[in-house]
Design an enzyme around this catalytic site. Structure first.
Site, PDB file in Angstrom:
ATOM      1  N   CYS A 254      -9.182 -44.137   6.179  1.00  0.00           N
ATOM      2  CA  CYS A 254      -9.125 -42.032   6.081  1.00  0.00           C
ATOM      3  C   CYS A 254      -9.392 -42.486   4.447  1.00  0.00           C
ATOM      4  O   CYS A 254      -9.698 -42.439   4.052  1.00  0.00           O
ATOM      5  CB  CYS A 254      -9.027 -40.971   7.045  1.00  0.00           C
ATOM      6  N   HIS A 302      -4.095 -37.426   6.567  1.00  0.00           N
ATOM      7  CA  HIS A 302      -5.486 -37.650   6.899  1.00  0.00           C
ATOM      8  C   HIS A 302      -5.874 -37.020   5.531  1.00  0.00           C
ATOM      9  O   HIS A 302      -5.512 -35.759   5.042  1.00  0.00           O
ATOM     10  CB  HIS A 302      -6.178 -37.264   7.668  1.00  0.00           C
ATOM     11  N   HIS A 314     -15.604 -38.180   5.891  1.00  0.00           N
ATOM     12  CA  HIS A 314     -14.341 -38.693   6.361  1.00  0.00           C
ATOM     13  C   HIS A 314     -14.561 -39.543   7.925  1.00  0.00           C
ATOM     14  O   HIS A 314     -15.329 -39.202   8.363  1.00  0.00           O
ATOM     15  CB  HIS A 314     -13.493 -38.014   6.893  1.00  0.00           C
TER      16      HIS A 314
END
Length: 338
Positions: A254, A302, A314
């Site tokens: 990520c 994240h 993402h």
């Protein structure tokens, strides 16, 4: 939109990671499960938990690996400096030795000048009664040698510390890597143990939206050229696989996707989502613009890139490629504008 409905968060584990979206989709695809299906539901929740833990360990791995790289560069630079300083000291000692030898042969210097060329010439300089045995030029050269040897000793001490820290960092990298691999292997075993229908539904959801369900971003534009370039790079990465610890261009985790995308715009972002959270100005979600970083969960574990119309791009988790998802797919910690 169908995309929103299919990926809306479920009641499972509100603090869960990106894998929760796919798990919810799998549950929806399976329809209402009878009581006998509870073990499968538990397995899916456990897989979600393992993916979240693996992502947290991945961010720790990225940070430790980045530190190890920096330390390796520092150690290499220190070793180069030490080698150059040692050459300089050798040249200074050779020059002083030639001068002393010539003066000794002409009877102009006492044999005690040998003290000057010991490993610690400071011993000589500390003996004021002997300073009249050498001329001003030699005294200056000796002091230069003394200072150079002190600096060399300091640099060697610092290099020893850097090497020790590098070894600790390498150990941390290996530990985080083992943690990630263990979590992912356990998650894969649990998935493989699911009935074929459950596993197929999960894998289908993990592939993200079908082309017909891609978000409508018509008319959405980034606020400036740099953000536009970063968004374009993130879009170019759509479909690339999630690879833990990777920062492109063939695979991403990520934070690696965010770092790589902004690098294409000429902007350096730090490596981890925790650091990226503070890599710019924080803005309210209501004011998010394309290119902003959306950081998730209280641990900032994240991160995705806002691209407009309530969507982010993402890298979700292993098995799910870089894709669009709703910005509210999990609890939002902050929004950062680099």
């Amino acid at each position: 939109m169908g995309f929103h409905r299919r990926l809306a968060p479920s009641g499972f584990n509100r603090g869960a990671g990106a894998a929760l979206c796919a798990l919810s989709a799998a549950a929806a695809a399976l329809g209402a499960a009878p009581a006998s299906a509870a073990p499968q539901g538990h397995t899916r929740a456990e897989v979600d938990r393992l993916y979240q833990q693996a992502e947290e360990a991945t961010e720790a791995y990225d940070k430790a690996d980045e530190r190890a790289d920096a330390l390796r560069r520092e150690v290499n630079h220190s070793q180069d400096r030490i080698a150059r300083r040692q050459q300089s000291i050798n040249a200074m000692r050779e020059t002083l030795g030639s001068l002393a030898g010539a003066q000794y042969r002409s009877g102009g210097i006492d044999p005690t000048v040998a003290l000057l060329f010991s490993d610690d010439p400071e011993d000589y300089l500390d003996r004021a009664s002997l300073l009249d045995r050498i001329d001003v030029r030699q005294a200056g050269q000796l002091r230069e040698l003394q200072a150079a040897m002190r600096e060399l000793a300091q640099e060697r001490s610092e290099a020893t510390g850097e090497l020790a820290e590098l070894e600790r960092s390498r150990t941390a990298v290996a530990a985080h890597k083992a943690t990630v691999e263990k979590k992912l292997a356990t998650a894969r075993r649990l998935l493989n143990a699911l009935p074929a229908a459950d596993r197929a539904a999960f894998e289908h959801a993990s592939r993200g939206a079908d082309r017909a369900d891609l978000p409508d971003l018509f008319g959405v534009s980034a606020p400036d050229g740099r953000a536009a370039a970063a968004v374009a790079a993130a879009r170019a990465a759509l479909g690339k696989p999630y690879v833990w610890g990777a920062s492109g261009p063939s695979g991403f985790d990520c934070s690696g996707l965010m770092q790589w995308s902004y690098a294409q715009a000429g902007i350096h972002l730090p490596r981890t989502s925790q650091e990226q959270r503070y890599a710019g100005r924080q803005v309210p979600l209501s004011q998010a613009q394309p290119g902003d970083l959306v950081v998730y969960r209280s641990d900032a574990g994240h991160v995705g890139m806002y691209v407009g119309n309530g969507q982010v791009i993402h890298a979700p988790y292993p098995g799910a490629p870089v894709r669009y998802d709703p910005v509210g797919m999990m609890p939002i910690s902050s929004v950062t504008r680099p």
